[in-house]
Design an enzyme around this catalytic site. Sequence first.
Site: not given
Ligand code: AMP
Length: 395
Positions: A7, A85, A174, A235, A278, A379
């Site tokens: 990927n 990917r 996605h 974004r 987040m 994925e």
């Molecule tokens: P990803 O792109 O799928 O890796 O997701 C990244 C996002 O997931 C980021 O905004 C992280 O802050 C959020 N994230 C990961 N763990 C937590 C958690 N325990 N609580 C809230 N948000 C989370």
Amino acid sequence: MKTLVVNCGSSSMKFALLDPASGAVALSGLAERLGGAGASVRVDREDGRVTVPLPNGSYPEAFGVLLAELDRLNARAEVQAVGHRVVHGGEQFSAASLLSPEVLKAIQACVPLAPLHNPANLEGIAAAQAAFCDVPHVAVFDTAFHQTMPEVAYRYAVPEAWYREHGVRRYGFHGTSHAYVAGEAARVLGQPLEELNLVTAHLGNGCSVAAIAGGRSVDTSMGLTPLEGLVMGTRSGDVDPGLHDYLAREAGLSLTELTAALNRESGLKGLSGLTNDMRELEEAAGQGHAGARLAVQVFVYRLAKLIAGMAVALGRLDGLVFTGGIGENSAAVRSATLARLAVLGFTVDDGANAAAVRGQSGVISASGSVSTLVVNTNEEWMIARETAELVARGL
Ligand code: AMP
């Protein structure tokens, strides 16, 4: 026999060697900062993590490390196929495809639709084909799953010639994740996927929702590019298309500057003035940071509104699935979203919701509610499965 999944992003290369039948991972890693100074590959070995520097910072150099790791495990001969990917397949690809010169040409033709992503995908494919010249290579497209959307969902209300001559329509992204979690949700609910109408919410750094009727995508929130729809990490998601003209006149911003700001300085980061993460936002909101609180509230409000919109696409709603880093881990975002969706018959089971974090999945709705689940996306496994199936059929 195993499948190698590759990927490639604009400066990164993620890889995993998996058993497509069980999903067991024999080797995985991530090369970062490719094309620049300080590039390195992180390899997850069974006995821990190692980081290997890449002085040239190139894709072939990263593949060299991958090959050395495979040799260390004596696993090079086990690679039966390589799955790639690919972000944009335009209207040409509604399923994964064996890589041939024609398919490569078609991926190249989609570069204007995904100028940051498809060139990186092609670079990764070239490096992988040089390293693994004796095995079949397969392209798995982010857009393919959404090619089943009806015209009423994928057309924009813009001049028809823009669609005909320039491919201006909604494609959606996605797809691999939405397809995987829909299948898993059906398995957990113990019902055939063909009989279920689901909304899936992939909430990571990029975010999208999809309406899936009987296993087929009938609408999704991302469009021509992965910028449309939900509020994301950096974004903006949906904005008024009049914004470009207004800011060009009022702030003297160029199209390039506007596009960069909407992609990299907006979303949770722009709203909060703090971060795109987040987890950090929830902490800051808890400590009274007004921008962080607003960012989370706007994220949730827009998410609930788009999920409700997807119910229109489905007619009947049997289930809602949360996935991605936020969807799999933020009980607060899920419960706030479900509270907004009470109008559609959703009620959360607080205990189950709080427990579905850090890799724990399952049903989080109270009895009598529309079923709501947390599913951990995978994925890599989906790409490995699609690759192995295609190769098996092709032989
Ligand atoms: P990803 O792109 O799928 O890796 O997701 C990244 C996002 O997931 C980021 O905004 C992280 O802050 C959020 N994230 C990961 N763990 C937590 C958690 N325990 N609580 C809230 N948000 C989370």
